[in-house]
Write a protein that holds these residues in place. Structure first.
Motif, mmCIF file in Angstrom:
data_model
loop_
_atom_site.group_PDB
_atom_site.id
_atom_site.type_symbol
_atom_site.label_atom_id
_atom_site.label_comp_id
_atom_site.label_asym_id
_atom_site.label_seq_id
_atom_site.Cartn_x
_atom_site.Cartn_y
_atom_site.Cartn_z
ATOM 1 N N ASP A 164 0.825 -1.205 0.000
ATOM 2 C CA ASP A 164 0.000 0.000 0.000
ATOM 3 C C ASP A 164 0.861 1.257 0.000
ATOM 4 O OD1 ASP A 164 -2.336 1.480 0.020
ATOM 5 O OD2 ASP A 164 -2.410 1.558 2.198
ATOM 6 N N GLU A 165 1.832 1.347 0.881
ATOM 7 C CA GLU A 165 2.704 2.519 0.954
ATOM 8 C C GLU A 165 4.119 2.118 0.536
ATOM 9 O OE1 GLU A 165 2.236 5.665 1.428
ATOM 10 O OE2 GLU A 165 0.136 5.688 2.011
ATOM 11 N N LEU A 166 4.566 2.635 -0.598
ATOM 12 C CA LEU A 166 5.867 2.250 -1.125
ATOM 13 C C LEU A 166 7.025 3.049 -0.538
ATOM 14 C CD1 LEU A 166 5.209 1.714 -4.952
ATOM 15 C CD2 LEU A 166 5.655 -0.034 -3.220
ATOM 16 N N ALA A 167 6.728 4.159 0.120
ATOM 17 C CA ALA A 167 7.795 5.058 0.569
ATOM 18 C C ALA A 167 8.795 4.341 1.479
ATOM 19 C CB ALA A 167 7.199 6.264 1.289
ATOM 20 N N GLY A 168 8.285 3.637 2.479
ATOM 21 C CA GLY A 168 9.181 2.955 3.407
ATOM 22 C C GLY A 168 10.001 1.877 2.713
ATOM 23 N N TRP A 169 9.356 1.148 1.819
ATOM 24 C CA TRP A 169 10.056 0.090 1.085
ATOM 25 C C TRP A 169 11.163 0.670 0.209
ATOM 26 C CZ3 TRP A 169 9.671 -0.908 -4.380
ATOM 27 C CH2 TRP A 169 10.292 -2.094 -4.785
#
Length: 453
Positions: A164-169
């Motif tokens: 869902d949230e790619l920023a952390g990845w």
């Protein structure tokens, strides 16, 4: 067939043929600021009929969300189901180059813009059961590389990595401690690389090919630092460029309340079931283009490479280099989304699917520039500022050929010089003069008095 990748605005600056008038009548120039890109929006004919109504009806049902969010997610999901059961040969004679249709797609928008629901409706199309009545497991979320590798062992033809949230990845992958993991994802995008996972207490895991499609979301504020870092030459290994279906929407949300389109949903689910059946019975089946389709594809790539050679080094080159393979991938996906009998699919692709893919190429590039506007200026403004700074070093009246011979950074090609001149004409820093000595028209440009040497 014309391919329009430019975003130049039509000029309204009057042409001056009386030099005396040009010398005496000048208005103050306007500030160089970003102009609007030529809007490219998703239209129904950008999609095969099997998923067309599904995309638009669900986007509207989700409080009129961006249809690009749903469409990009649908294509990524289709790519994951197809995996490497099919490959496309983009060139007629070069049988050594085939492309696996992996797709990385991401929705970019502020919170509460229906990014996640758009992805969820698309993922609902992936069949839960295969043709033998057994459960499928083609989607995986936030897991370790080791777990992802084991998932690929069970699904060697490919899976969907959904986050869902790619920023952390994305941020995590750029840490030194995860360099090996970053390399794994880089190779998984290509769909051809082997991978061996060495383990101390258990047997090694070996993948003949890592095949991974990706789906996610990100907020502009979280994406900006990553873009800034890449702009500065850091984190520039091509990971971000692999997220090719990157759709950025600022569309305002509005309340809707409609009945789901059951017919559209059924049509889309039916074609995905056919994709799964095709996957089960095929392994790297090769698809080629018919004569008309090949001509269109070859013309596109010739023009793309010409642009690539003319562009100054910069962020656009990084994506242009990968657009040839993306166009081929989309062509194959659209072909398979249009099949009627999964047991008798023609391996010869028609021109209509290449034409559909080319519409997507314009759409994808528009959104790429829109995303890059978070950290860079309009390309027209950037090159115009380069010329503006050099005006005092030019004769008060000059022509384009003279400018190009200066070979100044950012102004080395005919196209870039014209782009800069057009922008300065539009903002009032230059005036166009056409003179006809010996009856042959000659075009030159007069510099605003305030910017002459």
């Amino acid at each position: 067939m014309k391919f329009n990748f430019g975003f130049r605005k039509k000029l309204t600056t009057p042409v001056c043929t009386d030099k005396k008038e040009v010398d005496t009548y000048w208005e103050p120039p306007t500030k160089l600021q970003a102009t609007s890109l030529k809007e490219v929006t998703l239209a129904p004919d950008y999609l095969p009929e099997s998923v067309r109504n599904f995309v638009f009806s669900n986007a509207y049902r989700l409080n009129d969300a961006s249809p690009e969010f749903v469409a990009g997610a649908v294509i990524a999901c289709a790519a994951a189901v197809i995996g490497n059961s099919a490959v496309i040969q983009p060139k007629r004679n070069d049988a050594g180059w085939t492309v696996v249709p992996t797709i990385w797609s991401c929705a970019v928008a502020e919170p509460s813009k229906m990014k996640s629901p758009a992805l969820d409706v698309a993922q609902s199309l992936i069949p839960k059961m295969n043709s033998y009545g057994q459960p499928t497991s083609l989607v995986i979320g936030d897991v370790t590389k080791e777990a992802l590798t084991l998932k690929l062992v069970d699904n060697p033809k490919g899976i969907l990595f959904s986050r869902d949230e790619l920023a952390g990845w994305l941020t995590g992958l750029y840490s030194e401690s995860r360099a090996a993991e970053r390399g794994f994802f880089l190779s998984a995008f290509n769909g051809n690389s082997t991978h061996i996972e060495s383990r101390i207490s258990r047997d090694d895991v070996e993948l003949e090919a890592t095949v991974l499609s990706l789906l996610g979301t990100i907020q502009p504020s979280m994406l900006t630092p990553l873009l800034e870092s890449r702009k500065e030459g850091k984190q520039n290994d091509g990971l971000l460029e692999r997220i090719q279906l990157l759709f950025y929407s600022t569309k305002p949300e509005q309340h809707t309340d409609i009945v789901p389109d059951e017919e559209a949903d059924a049509s889309a689910k039916q074609i995905f079931q056919k994709l799964l059946s095709f996957r089960e019975n095929n392994d790297r089946t090769r698809f080629v283009l018919n004569d008309e389709a090949q001509k269109i594809m070859s013309n596109y790539n010739a023009m793309r490479i010409k642009r690539l050679n003319e562009e100054e080094q910069g962020h656009i080159q990084a994506v242009l280099g990968k657009y040839g393979a993306l166009c081929a991938k989309l062509t194959l996906i659209f072909h398979l989304l249009s099949m009627t009998n999964e047991n008798n699919v023609s391996n010869i692709i028609e021109a209509k699917h290449v034409k559909m893919a080319l519409k997507w190429m314009s759409l994808v590039e528009f959104h790429y520039h829109k995303v890059m506007s978070l950290v860079t200026e309009d390309p027209n403004i950037e090159v115009a500022k380069s010329l503006l700074s050099k005006l005092p070093e030019l004769p008060n009246q000059f022509n384009k050929r003279y400018l190009q011979r200066k070979n100044w950074k950012g102004l080395t090609t005919n196209a870039k010089c014209q782009q800069a001149i057009d922008c300065l004409l539009e903002h009032g820093y230059l005036k166009e003069v056409i003179e006809s000595p010996n009856g042959k028209p000659r075009k030159s440009y007069l510099i605003h008095p305030d910017f002459q040497k």
